[in-house]
Motif scaffolding. Structure first.
Motif, PDB file in Angstrom:
ATOM      1  N   UNK A   1      43.816  64.279   2.839  1.00 20.40           N
ATOM      2  CA  UNK A   1      42.920  64.869   1.849  1.00 20.40           C
ATOM      3  C   UNK A   1      42.521  63.833   0.800  1.00 20.40           C
ATOM      4  N   UNK A   2      43.504  63.055   0.361  1.00 20.75           N
ATOM      5  CA  UNK A   2      43.220  62.031  -0.645  1.00 20.75           C
ATOM      6  C   UNK A   2      42.269  60.973  -0.092  1.00 20.75           C
ATOM      7  N   UNK A   3      42.439  60.643   1.186  1.00 23.24           N
ATOM      8  CA  UNK A   3      41.556  59.660   1.801  1.00 23.24           C
ATOM      9  C   UNK A   3      40.133  60.202   1.913  1.00 23.24           C
ATOM     10  N   UNK A   4      40.010  61.475   2.249  1.00 24.58           N
ATOM     11  CA  UNK A   4      38.677  62.088   2.309  1.00 24.58           C
ATOM     12  C   UNK A   4      38.014  62.054   0.941  1.00 24.58           C
ATOM     13  N   UNK A   5      38.770  62.393  -0.097  1.00 18.05           N
ATOM     14  CA  UNK A   5      38.233  62.349  -1.459  1.00 18.05           C
ATOM     15  C   UNK A   5      37.737  60.956  -1.794  1.00 18.05           C
ATOM     16  N   UNK A   6      38.522  59.947  -1.448  1.00 17.87           N
ATOM     17  CA  UNK A   6      38.117  58.563  -1.721  1.00 17.87           C
ATOM     18  C   UNK A   6      36.892  58.175  -0.910  1.00 17.87           C
ATOM     19  N   UNK A   7      36.879  58.585   0.373  1.00 20.18           N
ATOM     20  CA  UNK A   7      35.765  58.194   1.238  1.00 20.18           C
ATOM     21  C   UNK A   7      34.448  58.849   0.813  1.00 20.18           C
ATOM     22  N   UNK A   8      34.523  60.098   0.334  1.00 19.37           N
ATOM     23  CA  UNK A   8      33.300  60.829   0.002  1.00 19.37           C
ATOM     24  C   UNK A   8      32.815  60.486  -1.406  1.00 19.37           C
ATOM     25  N   UNK A   9      33.721  60.531  -2.373  1.00 23.42           N
ATOM     26  CA  UNK A   9      33.310  60.308  -3.763  1.00 23.42           C
ATOM     27  C   UNK A   9      33.228  58.822  -4.086  1.00 23.42           C
ATOM     28  N   UNK A  10      34.066  58.014  -3.440  1.00 30.98           N
ATOM     29  CA  UNK A  10      34.009  56.578  -3.660  1.00 30.98           C
ATOM     30  C   UNK A  10      32.877  55.953  -2.867  1.00 30.98           C
ATOM     31  N   UNK A  11      32.910  54.644  -2.800  1.00 34.53           N
ATOM     32  CA  UNK A  11      31.844  53.915  -2.087  1.00 34.53           C
ATOM     33  C   UNK A  11      32.377  53.274  -0.818  1.00 34.53           C
ATOM     34  N   UNK A  12      33.399  53.879  -0.220  1.00 33.08           N
ATOM     35  CA  UNK A  12      33.989  53.292   0.974  1.00 33.08           C
ATOM     36  C   UNK A  12      33.224  53.708   2.219  1.00 33.08           C
ATOM     37  N   UNK A  13      33.522  53.034   3.325  1.00 40.70           N
ATOM     38  CA  UNK A  13      32.938  53.346   4.636  1.00 40.70           C
ATOM     39  C   UNK A  13      31.403  53.360   4.584  1.00 40.70           C
TER      40      UNK A  13
ATOM     41  N   UNK B   1      27.279  68.248  -5.622  1.00 42.50           N
ATOM     42  CA  UNK B   1      28.088  69.082  -6.516  1.00 42.50           C
ATOM     43  C   UNK B   1      29.051  69.957  -5.722  1.00 42.50           C
ATOM     44  N   UNK B   2      28.566  70.520  -4.626  1.00 41.42           N
ATOM     45  CA  UNK B   2      29.423  71.383  -3.801  1.00 41.42           C
ATOM     46  C   UNK B   2      30.600  70.592  -3.245  1.00 41.42           C
ATOM     47  N   UNK B   3      30.314  69.433  -2.659  1.00 41.25           N
ATOM     48  CA  UNK B   3      31.354  68.619  -2.027  1.00 41.25           C
ATOM     49  C   UNK B   3      32.342  68.095  -3.063  1.00 41.25           C
ATOM     50  N   UNK B   4      31.829  67.504  -4.141  1.00 43.47           N
ATOM     51  CA  UNK B   4      32.711  66.914  -5.153  1.00 43.47           C
ATOM     52  C   UNK B   4      33.614  67.967  -5.788  1.00 43.47           C
ATOM     53  N   UNK B   5      33.040  69.117  -6.123  1.00 43.67           N
ATOM     54  CA  UNK B   5      33.839  70.165  -6.758  1.00 43.67           C
ATOM     55  C   UNK B   5      34.945  70.664  -5.824  1.00 43.67           C
ATOM     56  N   UNK B   6      34.594  70.846  -4.564  1.00 41.52           N
ATOM     57  CA  UNK B   6      35.587  71.346  -3.606  1.00 41.52           C
ATOM     58  C   UNK B   6      36.715  70.342  -3.395  1.00 41.52           C
ATOM     59  N   UNK B   7      36.360  69.070  -3.236  1.00 41.91           N
ATOM     60  CA  UNK B   7      37.382  68.050  -2.997  1.00 41.91           C
ATOM     61  C   UNK B   7      38.269  67.848  -4.219  1.00 41.91           C
ATOM     62  N   UNK B   8      37.676  67.844  -5.409  1.00 37.56           N
ATOM     63  CA  UNK B   8      38.477  67.647  -6.627  1.00 37.56           C
ATOM     64  C   UNK B   8      39.389  68.846  -6.888  1.00 37.56           C
ATOM     65  N   UNK B   9      38.886  70.037  -6.625  1.00 32.98           N
ATOM     66  CA  UNK B   9      39.717  71.224  -6.823  1.00 32.98           C
ATOM     67  C   UNK B   9      40.918  71.196  -5.884  1.00 32.98           C
ATOM     68  N   UNK B  10      40.701  70.795  -4.666  1.00 30.44           N
ATOM     69  CA  UNK B  10      41.820  70.712  -3.731  1.00 30.44           C
ATOM     70  C   UNK B  10      42.803  69.622  -4.146  1.00 30.44           C
ATOM     71  N   UNK B  11      42.284  68.496  -4.613  1.00 27.24           N
ATOM     72  CA  UNK B  11      43.154  67.397  -5.022  1.00 27.24           C
ATOM     73  C   UNK B  11      44.050  67.790  -6.183  1.00 27.24           C
TER      74      UNK B  11
END
Length: 759
Positions: free
Chosen positions: A627-639, A214-224
């Motif tokens: 930033x967008x790549x980090x969001x994809x890498x963390x919230x998505x299923x990449x890497x 929740x902490x990571x997703x909220x922070x990344x989405x807010x920045x995006x």
């Protein structure tokens, strides 16, 4: 008791018993006996002590054996060298002291075999023990360091466990690289953006616990959510305000039209202060077109013919009745020409009253002399009235009054013709000559040719400067792909060839022959070049074939005026604004504008807006892409491998990612294995939440976290170095005494003989 301790220690020192025997032999007060006797006595006492107190004696021997080698071994251990290098040095040192001690344990040094065997045994044991000291010291240092690390406090507000997890990531990515990347990406960057190890720990934390996720997703989405405003803001701040390309183009075209409407009419004489220009001679252009048409094909040929036709207009001086072939035919007169004799005969003849006609033999002309004819005076009047005497008297009236009978006789004698009959006679001759020797077809072809030669042309060249200027505008439309004359839109788009040459020649003719036209052209062409620069500005940030290379753009801009460069800049800036604002995702749009570090767009952007402003905008776009790549890498299923490695930092027992399919026997086996591993290995998922908070910090808090973790790593490095030094010293203290010790070699054997052997 004290003597036993001293003897046992002295026994461990190489050649210790011999040194004692030698000292006793030459001692001035208590000495006595020979060296051999004293050595034998000393060795006997050592043997008796070893039998009576073996453990105490061995301890003393170890202490004595450590006196000499401990110093050199300690110095080698403190050297800044690798473990293998230290092992070699300590092994050599131990072998030397072991050989010395082994040789010293021989009863008879003159017994080469016994001394050599002792030296070899001592060297082998000393070398083995000496080479082992660095390895044992390193192991001991790691154990000590691990214990110390476990007891170390956390950093950056983290628990010790979370600190260790993130510190390992900082070490893998290196603090310098993290700080450099943070400086490049800006204050919005998080630790998760700065390196692969930190990204992996962010992914792992998000998988390890719901709180961290929740902490990571909220922070990344807010920045995006703020990416669009940040990119647009950077464009406006660094590249300047944006003007819609259509508005900029319309503004230039409107200004050009206004100036053209002012300048060209002056050249065309439409001002009270300007004379009308002289007619423009376009014969050079017509000749050029006639020559070019014979060599052109397709649309180019059509365009050239259309242009030639446009240069002409209907002849305003054409007569209503055009010349015909029949107009040039000389008609054969139908009237019969009567000489004076024929005319007199037609009147019934003349009476030859005086015989004058007969005397001339004219009585032989049938019907001329007739006794029953008319009187000569009547005949004279008739001839005078018909004009037979006009060549003498001018008019029939005068001839009737003034002519004489002699005039009559002369006219009859000459068979004179009337003056008016001369034209009929000439016409008859001319008609005969015109047709002489020609067929009917040949004759009429000649007449048609005469008529054609006399016919004025149906069209004449346009000489009005204004008309020719408009024709030049149609050529410009044609070249730009617009419909012109018989060619539709897009039919002709060539940028070279005869049409371009014709346009240039027409312009040269107008400038040379029309006063003021060249000046009007310069002003208009200035606006035209701004439009060209505006068009080029729409191509500099593309990836098509029309996109100029940076070198081409540099050459083009070097030839531009400041106003043209401004037009180029306005169009490029407007295109950037459109791409950013029309895209559903400004980050994706920025990727379309800037492909990479070495792409044409980045270099062209720097030439148009300046190196520093373009660099700042490019860095912002690159940061948002990151930033967008980090969001994809963390919230998505990449890497997947990196995510699994990060998860294992918090849950070492993880075999696969939680999102991996786990059906069938394989899935059941993985679940069982992970259950067993979770019981055997520590579960650090409780640290994921706090780690997530640090991994998503930004700006100064992020920089402080990096510094705190780097300082913690440095402290741990110092601790490990201290632990390593402690381990090395412990190993030297533990194993050093055994290097070259007499106790390990079994003590003295046999009886001494002399200083080195038998006396």
């Amino acid at each position: 008791m004290i003597q036993d301790v001293a003897r046992s220690i002295r026994g461990g020192i190489p050649f210790g018993s011999r040194i004692a025997a030698l000292a006793k032999t030459y001692e001035p007060f208590t000495g006595g006996g020979t060296y051999s006797e004293n050595l034998a006595a000393e060795q006997a006492k050592e043997a008796e002590l070893a039998e009576r107190a073996p453990i105490g004696n061995l301890a003393g021997n170890l202490i004595g054996g450590a006196v000499v080698p401990l110093g050199p071994l300690a110095r080698v251990a403190s050297m800044p060298a690798s473990i293998p290098a230290k092992s070699l040095l300590m092994g050599g040192t131990g072998a030397a002291f072991g050989a010395l001690g082994g040789a010293g344990d021989a009863r008879d040094l003159t017994n080469v075999r016994e001394a050599t065997e002792g030296a070899l045994a001592g060297a082998g044991l000393g070398g083995a023990l000496g080479g082992t000291v660095p390895v044992v010291g390193a192991g001991a240092g790691k154990v000590i360091g691990a214990v110390a690390a476990r007891r170390a406090p956390g950093a950056a507000g983290l628990s010790p466990e979370a600190t260790r997890i993130l510190a390992r990531g900082v070490k893998a990515d290196t603090p310098q690289a993290l700080e450099s990347e943070a400086s490049r990406l800006g204050d919005e960057a998080m630790l998760a953006d700065l390196g692969p190890a930190m990204l992996g720990r962010t992914q792992g934390a998000a998988l390890a616990s719901d709180e961290a996720r929740a902490i990571v997703n909220n922070a990344l989405r807010a920045r995006s959510a703020g990416a669009s405003n940040r990119i647009l803001g950077s464009a406006r701040e660094n590249l300047g305000p944006a003007v819609p390309p259509r508005v900029a183009e319309e503004g230039i075209r409107t200004a050009r039209a206004k100036r053209d409407a002012e300048n060209y009419p002056l050249a065309f004489g439409k001002s009270a202060f300007m004379d009308a220009p002289p007619p423009v001679d376009t014969s050079r252009l017509v000749n050029y077109l006639d020559q070019s048409i014979t060599k052109a094909e397709g649309d180019e040929s059509t365009a050239l013919k259309d242009l030639r036709k446009a240069l002409y207009k209907p002849n305003p001086d054409l007569p209503e009745n055009m010349p015909k072939a029949s107009n040039y035919v000389v008609p054969t007169p139908k009237e019969k020409i009567l000489g004076a004799q024929d005319y007199v005969r037609s009147l019934g003849g003349v009476i030859d009253t005086g015989g004058d006609l007969t005397s001339q033999g004219l009585n032989k002309v049938r019907g001329l002399v007739n006794p029953k004819g008319m009187h000569p005076d009547k005949i004279r009047e008739a001839l005078a009235e018909q004009g037979y005497f006009d060549h003498i008297y001018g008019t029939p009236e005068r001839a009737m009054e003034e002519s004489t009978i002699q005039d009559l006789f002369d006219a009859i004698g000459e068979n004179a013709k009337r003056a008016s009959d001369a034209g009929i006679d000439w016409q008859r001759t001319a008609a005969s000559e015109q047709r002489g020797g020609k067929t009917q077809r040949q004759f009429w072809d000649e007449m048609k040719g005469l008529a054609a030669d006399a016919t004025p042309p149906a069209t004449v060249p346009k000489t009005e400067a204004e008309n020719l200027h408009k024709i030049k505008g149609v050529i410009d439309d044609l070249i730009s792909g617009q419909p012109a004359w018989s060619l539709g839109p897009g039919r002709f788009t060539r940028k070279e060839g005869a049409v371009i040459g014709a346009r240039g020649l027409l312009n040269d003719l107008l400038q040379a022959q029309v006063p003021g036209y060249e000046k009007a052209n310069r002003v208009s062409e200035g606006y035209a070049k701004r439009l060209e620069a505006l068009d080029l500005g729409g191509k500099v940030l593309g990836m098509g074939r029309e996109t100029p290379w940076p070198e081409e753009l540099q050459r083009s801009m070097s030839r531009m005026t400041p106003k043209e460069q401004s037009a180029l800049r306005i169009r490029a800036r407007g295109d950037i604004e459109e791409k950013l604002r029309k895209s559903l995702n400004d980050v994706t749009a920025s990727k379309g504008i800037l492909k990479g570090e070495t792409d044409f767009n980045r270099a062209n952007l720097a030439q148009i807006f300046g190196e520093e402003p373009a660099g700042r905008f490019a860095n912002r776009a690159a940061a948002e892409n990151k930033y967008a790549q980090t969001l994809s890498d963390v919230i998505g299923n990449s890497q997947t491998p990196q995510r699994l490695a990060g998860l294992r930092e918090f849950k070492p027992g993880s075999i696969e990612l939680p999102s991996s399919p786990r059906s069938g026997i394989k899935g059941a086996a993985i679940q069982v294995a992970e259950g067993l591993l979770s019981r055997l290995l520590p579960d650090r998922s409780a640290a994921a939440g706090k780690a997530a908070r640090v991994l998503t910090k930004q700006g100064k808090e992020r920089d402080k976290a990096i510094n705190d973790l780097a300082a913690w790593l440095a402290d741990q490095q110092l601790r490990r170095r201290g632990a390593s030094a402690v381990g090395q010293r412990a190993a030297v203290g533990l194993l050093g005494p055994f290097v070259g010790s007499r106790g390990l070699l079994g003590g003295p054997q046999g009886q001494p003989v002399g200083l080195l052997g038998s006396e």
